[in-house]
Design an enzyme around this catalytic site. Structure first.
Site, PDB file in Angstrom:
ATOM      1  N   GLY A  73       3.553  42.467 -37.946  1.00  0.00           N
ATOM      2  CA  GLY A  73       4.792  43.141 -37.622  1.00  0.00           C
ATOM      3  C   GLY A  73       4.688  44.649 -37.570  1.00  0.00           C
ATOM      4  CB  THR A  74       3.095  47.161 -39.780  1.00  0.00           C
ATOM      5  OG1 THR A  74       3.832  46.761 -40.944  1.00  0.00           O
ATOM      6  CG2 THR A  74       2.930  48.669 -39.795  1.00  0.00           C
ATOM      7  CG  ASN A 160      13.694  44.577 -44.973  1.00  0.00           C
ATOM      8  OD1 ASN A 160      14.285  45.256 -44.122  1.00  0.00           O
ATOM      9  ND2 ASN A 160      13.107  45.113 -46.034  1.00  0.00           N
ATOM     10  CD  GLN A 188      12.556  39.419 -43.691  1.00  0.00           C
ATOM     11  OE1 GLN A 188      12.863  38.317 -44.119  1.00  0.00           O
ATOM     12  NE2 GLN A 188      11.583  40.137 -44.232  1.00  0.00           N
ATOM     13  N   GLY A 209       3.383  36.298 -38.374  1.00  0.00           N
ATOM     14  CA  GLY A 209       3.070  34.959 -38.842  1.00  0.00           C
ATOM     15  C   GLY A 209       3.477  34.656 -40.271  1.00  0.00           C
ATOM     16  CG  HIS A 210       3.078  37.577 -43.600  1.00  0.00           C
ATOM     17  ND1 HIS A 210       3.675  37.997 -44.762  1.00  0.00           N
ATOM     18  CD2 HIS A 210       3.162  38.605 -42.746  1.00  0.00           C
ATOM     19  CE1 HIS A 210       4.097  39.235 -44.614  1.00  0.00           C
ATOM     20  NE2 HIS A 210       3.797  39.624 -43.392  1.00  0.00           N
ATOM     21  CB  THR A 246     -12.481  40.669 -30.751  1.00  0.00           C
ATOM     22  OG1 THR A 246     -13.503  41.443 -30.125  1.00  0.00           O
ATOM     23  CG2 THR A 246     -12.864  39.203 -30.729  1.00  0.00           C
ATOM     24  CB  CYS A 339       7.845  51.794 -57.615  1.00  0.00           C
ATOM     25  SG  CYS A 339       7.462  52.387 -59.275  1.00  0.00           S
TER      26      CYS A 339
END
Length: 396
Positions: A73-74, A160, A188, A209-210, A246, A339
């Site tokens: 995503g980034t 998010n 999301q 994907g994750h 690749t 943080c």
């Protein structure tokens, strides 16, 4: 898989891989072949990539040629924001303005800040209401002030932190009148709510994907073929010469399997997640005095909020303290705050929604996914009262 006995309620950060994605990816890890090679092994890899591209296209309502594979995503957000801005600005130097919202993920906010600092872009972060929803009137006013100077608009599909669904349809309608391209970070949203690229009218869409049961390190920018995108990097000219490198054939295969499965199961998945989420929120509000929901309230959550998102404030507590106390009991969730050097920083999302600095630090996000159960809810409800009492006592 999470550790045995762990209650994992941080699916908005990452979710366990679906068995079908593990199976498909594992099978292709045993193969060999660069998808850019012309020999038989390369052609087999290319076939896997293109079939995966077609699978994703069917699932989210786009043309296969509009799917550009990325590392996640980034990278997809960076490619959309920088690539579209450069192309639009090069075509017309007056186009310096980028319109977005104050509640975007840092994968959008940080590239925008970079463009402002290094490329003289004029970034406008538009306000949201107390639910975290873009104020469409502010967007309209900003566009109409000088439509010819707007290079692009970027508005996330779903937030998010608090789960708010953004008015993407209204954004597209406003932008279309002036032929301004719209990008949306839908990381999301895909698999959680209905997402159809073509029907939405957006010009570029980010997914990864994750977040939906696929592997880490692979995602896509879905971008209309007619829209010029300047590449971030240069090399072999893969992916329409927009994203060289690749291709990760096993990862792409696992990604496609996860997208297909998540989108197919979305209606039933959303209903189950919403039931678990509503039960958790109702029970926490009953047992913890002063606790409250951030974002759309439960009576509007079915249409205004991600089904698996619960963002709850606990006055008198630090969110980080609550998180660590729950973690010690085997319950994993998250805060919306960042943080820095060990000092909790208030959530930029909650600040934009009108919370003060203390309110923007006292919250927890519980996010449900395909492995979540009613027992997870029971565990949180059982632990939350002593955890909040201890966190409040620590601040006295």
């Amino acid at each position: 898989m999470t550790e045995p006995g762990t209650v994992y309620l941080d699916h908005a950060a990452t979710t366990p891989m679906l068995p079908v994605a593990v199976e498909v990816m594992t099978a292709h890890l045993q193969g060999v072949g660069n998808a850019s090679s012309l020999h038989a092994s390369g052609r087999r890899a290319r076939r896997v990539v293109e079939e995966s591209r077609e699978t994703i296209a069917r699932a989210i309502g786009c043309r296969p040629g509009e799917v550009v594979f990325t590392s996640g995503g980034t990278e997809a957000d960076n490619l959309a924001l920088k690539g579209i801005y450069w192309s639009r600005h090069d075509a017309d130097p007056r186009r310096r303005r980028i319109l977005s919202t104050a509640v975007e993920h840092h994968a959008v906010l940080d590239p925008l800040a970079w463009l402002a600092e290094h490329e003289a872009a004029e970034v406008e972060l538009l306000p949201v209401d107390e639910r975290g929803r873009l104020r469409v009137d502010a967007l309209r006013e900003s566009i109409e002030r000088d439509p010819g100077s707007v290079a692009l608009i970027s508005v996330m599909w779903a937030n998010n932190e608090v789960g708010t669904l953004q008015p993407v349809t209204e954004v597209v309608e406003l932008a279309a009148a002036y032929e301004i391209p719209v990008h949306t970070d839908a990381v999301q949203a895909v698999g959680a709510v209905p997402v159809d690229f073509a029907a939405s009218g957006v010009d570029a869409l980010t997914l990864t994907g994750h977040k939906l049961g696929g592997p880490y390190g692979v995602g896509a920018l879905v971008v209309r073929r007619e829209l010029d995108v300047t590449p971030l990097g240069h090399g072999g000219g893969q992916e329409r010469d927009v994203r060289s490198g690749t291709l990760d054939t096993p990862g792409i295969a696992g990604f496609a399997a996860a997208v297909e499965a998540a989108v197919k199961a979305q209606p039933e998945h959303a209903e189950r997640m919403q039931a678990l989420r509503d039960d958790l929120v109702r029970r926490i509000l009953e047992v913890v005095p002063g606790s409250h929901v951030h974002g759309p309230q439960l009576d509007r959550a079915a249409t205004d909020r991600l089904p698996g998102n619960a963002h709850i404030g606990f006055p008198g507590c630090e969110g980080d303290s609550l998180l660590m106390l729950l973690d010690a009991r085997g319950i994993e969730c998250s805060t919306g705050s960042a943080c820095s050097a060990g000092v909790p920083q208030p959530s930029h999302v909650l600040l934009a929604m009108g919370c003060d600095a203390e309110q923007a630090r006292h919250s927890l996000r519980f996010s449900f996914g395909h492995t979540s159960t009613a027992a997870d809810v029971d565990a949180v409800v059982e632990a939350i009262v002593p955890v909040v009492e201890r966190a409040r006592a620590a601040r006295r």
